[in-house]
Design a protein around this motif. Sequence first.
Motif, PDB file in Angstrom:
ATOM      1  N   ARG B  45      22.516  15.727  -6.162  1.00 26.65           N
ATOM      2  CA  ARG B  45      22.905  17.010  -6.763  1.00 26.65           C
ATOM      3  C   ARG B  45      21.792  17.515  -7.682  1.00 26.65           C
ATOM      4  O   ARG B  45      21.436  18.683  -7.667  1.00 26.65           O
ATOM      5  N   ASP B  60      26.710  20.359  -3.687  1.00 23.24           N
ATOM      6  CA  ASP B  60      27.781  19.531  -3.116  1.00 23.24           C
ATOM      7  C   ASP B  60      27.623  19.398  -1.604  1.00 23.24           C
ATOM      8  O   ASP B  60      27.853  18.336  -1.035  1.00 23.24           O
ATOM      9  N   VAL B  63      25.023  16.841  -0.843  1.00 22.51           N
ATOM     10  CA  VAL B  63      25.547  15.489  -1.026  1.00 22.51           C
ATOM     11  C   VAL B  63      26.335  15.056   0.217  1.00 22.51           C
ATOM     12  O   VAL B  63      26.135  13.967   0.756  1.00 22.51           O
ATOM     13  N   GLN B  64      27.214  15.941   0.682  1.00 23.03           N
ATOM     14  CA  GLN B  64      28.029  15.617   1.865  1.00 23.03           C
ATOM     15  C   GLN B  64      27.139  15.327   3.071  1.00 23.03           C
ATOM     16  O   GLN B  64      27.362  14.372   3.809  1.00 23.03           O
TER      17      GLN B  64
END
Lengths: 209, 195
Positions: B45, B60, B63-64
């Motif tokens: 992040r 986000d 990150v996924q």
Amino acid sequence: MAAYSAGSLPLSQALCISTHLEHCPECVRKLQRLNRVGSELMQQLKPAPASSELRDKLFARLDSLTEDSAEKVDQETGSSVPKCLQQFVRDGYDKLRWKRVSADIQSAELCRDSNGARVELLKIRPGGSAITHTHLGDEYTVILEGGFSDESGLYGEGDFLFRNNRDEHTPVATQHRECLCLAVTEGPIQFTGLFSRLLNPFVRRNFAL
Amino acid sequence: MAYMAYKKSSGDKLAALKACLTRVAEDRDREAFAQLFDHYAPLIRAYSLAREPGADLVADELVQEVLSRVWLKADKYNERLANLNTWIFTLARNCRIDYLRRNSRYVTEIDPTDIFNEIEDEGPGPFQQVQQTRAEESIRTGLKQLPREQAEILTKVYLEGKSHQQASDELKLPLGTVKSRVRLALKKLEVLIER
């Protein structure tokens, strides 16, 4: 190369570098060191906490994740085409749409980059030469097969060359075989010969297409 | 720039994380994956926010994307090619390139997946292997000793994803100065070994 490692290089140039990397273990090690620099810098960042919702969301989708395109890359195609070029050259170089540029040279355009750079393959017949030219933009070349020489030296398979608009050169392919190169040009070339100068408007127009 | 001080135990920490990755690869262990998430998600992040401050949704998403790849490719991780931190960095970088390409105003047909695939170094000799490990170790110590202006440039290039031209505009420095600072910094870190 640092920009390649950082991921900020235009993809067309990155394509040249990764083609070169497939031929050059020394540069692969250099890249690994550059990646390490990026990784150490990343570790020094102040962490930005992730929410538990994000974590739950990711965990919820773990089961539905499937290997997609990552898998196909691992297949050995047995092709002599560098891996990173196979997305454009699926059935070998011969199947591409080659266009005659001059008596000695044929070209096949692979794609355009988002910055307008043209990515193409060039085929120079044995002993053939390109007309003396300079570049309005930068030119990146990687030799895939054969070799050529110009005013500054002799180049062979895997060699990576960079020319900018101040360099004038006349590449000549080596005698014993055809020379195949990957070329990325960010602007049309300029012919500098007395008569070939007359061709410049046409080259420019062709580039704008 | 707020840098986090290095923990003495960073070597142990890395070994523990690597053990987690092995458990993910072999047993699909979610507990181990959670530990990887807790350590790397905030860093990923931060990496994303360095380029786009305030863009939490983008961060986000990155990150996924990155951790999904970790889950899928855990068994492909090769310690000989890169240490775990470096592997995560290259995954994050690749995902970011992919994201930027998909969301760019200017389309390109070039698919970055094939470009940034790990290239196997076919058989480095034991000598080269040792040399490489040593070179990488000196990068870590060297970074801490870099003059501030050189560290700043590297951060712009690597974390904020700026081109040399953009860095030169932002820092109001001539392009030549930016290039030479990058060069000097990398030389000091012995990344560039002049022959």
